[in-house]
Design an enzyme around this catalytic site. Structure first.
Site: not given
Ligand code: 26Q
Length: 836
Positions: A663, A667, A559, A553-554, A362
């Protein structure tokens, strides 16, 4: 649908009301006038669970009778969120239940709202496991999820003075009505001690005598497939001290020692480790991993042995998928069981192990790769260490011929890293010990082969494959966005619920006036609802009549929440100057949400920075007419279900080549948000499906980033652009931290002195421009915006976890569907029992 679904107590609203009232009376000892909200929630959950149990039992029996192969999904994380609304929808009893409760003066939503999230995961990897369970049950694949029943899930995040503060998540405080304890399903796991070699019948046998024992007790949660035919099992292990062990010490008079070791045993399943992507070699974590692997394999083997077949047939009845390397001790543990307990030869045991195991990677971040120090593994799992050495020895021998005259390559692919102390590379072990290694999006899987594990790809070219992630449309569209789901069903029928490729039929509606206007209305309603959720959840006030721009998100540097924050500074600066970039800007709400690992200093600083920016901008009477910045505390599955359907613009802006898949991006897409994003992870495939024209794609590609590589000079990129220079000055001069001097220095340092590892400044100009075009379109042409949004929904067919699971089943697991009859269960439990 509703009419054909009959469960054991019949199915009218009146029956449901009756069941609920009985649960209140007998399990809560309360009548409808004297109850607590918790009691009502529990009673309702138990009434619903009763309707599941019969079909659960029938599923198990059918799968056994059919001799069906089963997938065992091993994961340290299952981020399930709430069960009630999901189960009610999958059972098909929502309307009757609402009626039943309102006949008693309660509202369903109010009761459902009492349920705490099952937060047994950090983020993407854990939520993926939860979506997979939903798809497996709905597609009628025999499946068990195996994990740990943590007493404390991911921490509750509070924000105090802008800083993240962690609070324990005591989610089992009021009990958990969805689970059933299975006191008869219990295994003893050992740690430490030593390995004895005993020579018997001319053969060396190894016996591992541990010095510490822990019991794992199973707690089962039913996983209800949509339409409720197959009900699968999530089996979570809870650690307790073995009875005899305790008793022994107790009799020796060492009462406190007995209690101490009992507590130490129970420690194992107390708490989920809250870091994702940053690996830390903690002994308790290693013990958690082995504890759950050992219980799960013992359970899988027990179930196979009941069939009384030969061991060579084991892979025809069981597949095991390792959710990252966290359960990769399953490989040496399987070898140990087959060799030491079952007496198989090495080659027999190895062939079976490799045939059964599959490994999913992952992450591309090197710091996330699990490595345990050899001394730690040696002392906790001495027999496994021997087996790992033997696996490595045989592997390296077979690898020599692939790399003639390159002995240094053997050092790179060895399971043992020759550092000081030596380390065991779990990813290498997982690749060598399984027949499949997959990435989670096309780009990620390519990079696994090309940059992360090129030598393994040379040795095992057939093992590497891609399985692009997906999400379950049942939770993320049907359940989270009921009004849009209803509209879609009116337009194209309800086939999309179980066959998501049918969502493509929505495309023509992107230009259907009535549909577009209904879509817009629903989006606004969802914003109003989300605003109410946030008001209740944390007292925030937001304006539904603004563009909702969301990054949830985290929190992680890769990110790039910082990129978002820097762009907000650009916008703010432009507003203050009366510049062109914000001339016709629509009023916007920037929403952030996400947890930082408690030890991740820069991630916590990013949260603080966002909150400080929010404070300045929201308090600036000139800027706050156009801009509102909000950090939503305690982002979790339940919050996602409220925020995502309300989002206009979805932020997916990681540095290309860093986000394995993502992911959340999927969504948002299926809820009709437009994406602003980089060509990273699954964004690449989203662009392939919907077309770049219907997104706001920006930034360097993965190839361009690696080209830029070492010659990249963030300072030059930042200073070469006047507006960026000014925005950066806000950060450097402490504009957002006037009373807290220097607190953001580490962030500034990582950007300028430490080389901006995630290329913020290489992408910021393109990001700002892409963002402006998004704002312009939203402001200038609502029709066009909505057309694109609907096309995004219509193009999201690929991103159902049903599709993903179908691919795993066919390519990796060789798994067949096993249809289960739906039984109305009209025989009473008493009639059942009397047959025995
Ligand atoms: C490892 C060792 C010790 C303690 C913690 C960990 C640990 C825990 C969780 C390491 C990593 C994780 C989680 C990783 C994760 O969530 N990865 C995400 O997986 C998603 C599903 O495939 C992808 O969509 C995301 O891109 C990826 O970041």
């Amino acid at each position: 649908m509703k009419d054909e679904l009959k469960t054991r107590f019949g199915h009218t609203a009146k029956d449901l009301a009756q069941d609920f009232a009985e649960q209140l009376k007998y399990s809560q000892d309360a009548d409808i006038y004297h109850t607590t909200a918790e009691g009502r929630y529990t009673a309702l959950a138990l009434a619903i669970r009763d309707r599941i149990v019969h079909q659960w039992n029938l599923s198990r029996k059918t799968q056994r009778k059919e001799n069906a192969k089963r997938i065992n999904y091993l994961s340290l994380e299952f981020l399930m969120g709430r069960a009630m609304t999901n189960n009610v929808i999958n059972l098909g009893v929502e309307d009757q239940l609402k009626e039943a409760l309102s006949s008693l003066g309660y509202t369903y939503e109010e009761l459902a709202d009492m349920e705490p999230d099952a937060g047994l995961g950090n983020g993407g990897l854990g939520r993926l496991a939860a979506c997979f369970l939903d798809s497996l049950a709905t597609l009628e694949y025999p499946a068990y999820g195996y994990g740990i029943r943590y007493n404390y899930g991911i921490f509750r995040q509070q924000i105090k003075n802008g800083w993240q503060v962690e609070q324990p998540d005591n989610w089992l405080r009021n009990g958990n009505p969805w689970e059933l304890k299975r006191p008869d399903v219990v295994y003893t796991v050992q740690f430490g001690g030593e390995v004895k070699m005993i020579r018997e019948k001319g053969k060396d046998n190894f016996k591992w005598i541990g010095s510490e024992q822990v019991n794992g007790v199973a707690y089962d949660t039913p996983i209800v497939g949509y339409g409720c035919k197959t009900v699968n099992t999530l089996r979570l292990w809870s650690a307790t001290s073995p009875e005899e062990f305790n008793f022994h010490e107790f009799n020796d008079g060492d009462y406190t020692e007995a209690v101490r070791s009992k507590i130490s045993a129970e420690n194992l399943s107390q708490v989920l480790y809250p870091n994702d992507t940053l690996y830390m070699g903690k002994e308790l974590r290693l013990k958690q991993q082995y504890f759950f692997v050992a219980c799960s394999l013992a359970d899988i083997i027990r179930s196979f042995k009941r069939r009384k077949l030969s061991w060579s047939q084991f892979p025809d009845f069981a597949a095991i998928q390792l959710n990252d390397t966290h359960p990769s001790l399953a490989i040496p543990e399987m070898m140990r069981l087959l060799l030491d307990e079952e007496g198989l030869s090495w080659d027999e045991a190895w062939d079976i192990t490799v045939a059964i195991m599959g490994y999913t990677n992952h992450t591309l971040m090197p710091e996330a790769l699990e490595k345990w120090t050899l001394p730690m593994l040696q002392s906790i799992l001495p027999r496994h260490m021997q087996i790992i050495y033997e696996i490595n020895h045989r592997f390296l021998q077979s690898a020599v011929s692939f790399f003639p005259l390159q002995p240094q390559v053997l050092g790179q692919i060895s399971i043992i890293e020759e550092s000081n102390p030596k380390q065991v590379r779990m990813a290498n072990l997982a690749i060598i010990g399984s027949h499949s290694t997959n990435g989670v999006a096309a780009l990620h899987s390519e990079l696994l082969k090309r940059s992360m594990f090129p030598q393994f790809n040379l040795i095992y070219p057939k093992r590497f494959n891609n399985k692009t992630n997906g999400i379950t449309q049942r939770r993320w569209l049907l359940d989270a966005n009921p009004r849009l789901a209803q509209k879609i069903t009116e337009a194209i029928g309800d086939g999309w619920i179980t066959d998501y490729s049918q969502i493509a039929k929505l495309a023509p509606f992107a230009t259907d006036k009535a549909f577009v206007s209904d879509f817009a209305k629903i989006k606004l309603e969802n914003k109003v609802k989300a605003a109410a959720f946030l008001k209740k959840d944390s007292g925030m006030i937001i304006d539904p009549n603004t563009l909702f721009d969301v990054q949830v998100k985290r929190i992680h540097e890769y990110k790039r929440q910082l990129l978002n924050a820097l762009n907000i500074m650009l916008i703010y600066n432009d507003i203050k100057k009366g510049g062109k970039a914000t001339e016709n800007m629509p009023p916007m709400t920037f929403l952030f949400g996400g947890k930082a690992a408690p030890g991740y200093v820069n991630a916590k600083l990013i949260i603080k920075l966002i909150n400080n920016i929010a404070k300045v901008i929201n308090g600036d009477s000139q800027a706050n007419k156009l801009l509102s910045i909000q950090f939503m505390p305690n982002y979790r599955v339940t919050m996602a279900e409220s925020i995502i359907p309300a989002t206009d613009l979805s932020e997916q802006i990681s540095t290309a080549g860093t986000e394995a898949s993502g992911t959340g991006n999927m969504k948002f897409m299926c809820n009709g948000a437009l994406t602003i994003g980089t060509m990273d992870g699954a964004n690449v495939e989203i662009a392939e499906e919907v077309g770049k024209d219907n997104m706001f794609i920006f930034g360097h590609t993965e190839e361009e980033i690696s080209q830029l590589g070492k010659s990249y000079n963030p300072f030059a990129w930042a200073m070469g652009d006047n507006e960026i220079k000014e925005a950066v000055a806000l950060l450097s001069t402490g504009y957002f931290n006037v009373n807290e001097p220097n607190i953001f220095d580490p962030l500034r340092k990582s950007l300028f002195e430490d080389g901006d590892r995630y290329f913020h400044f290489a992408d910021l100009r393109m990001y700002a421009d892409a963002h402006k075009s998004a704002r312009d379109l939203y402001r200038g042409d609502q029709n066009e915006w909505n057309r694109k949004a609907i096309l995004n929904i219509a193009s999201s067919g690929k991103f159902s976890s049903d599709r993903t699971i179908g691919e795993y089943a066919k390519d990796i697991w060789a798994l067949k569907q096993c249809p289960v009859q739906r039984d109305d269960g009209t025989e009473t439990a008493l009639q059942d029992a009397m047959k025995k």
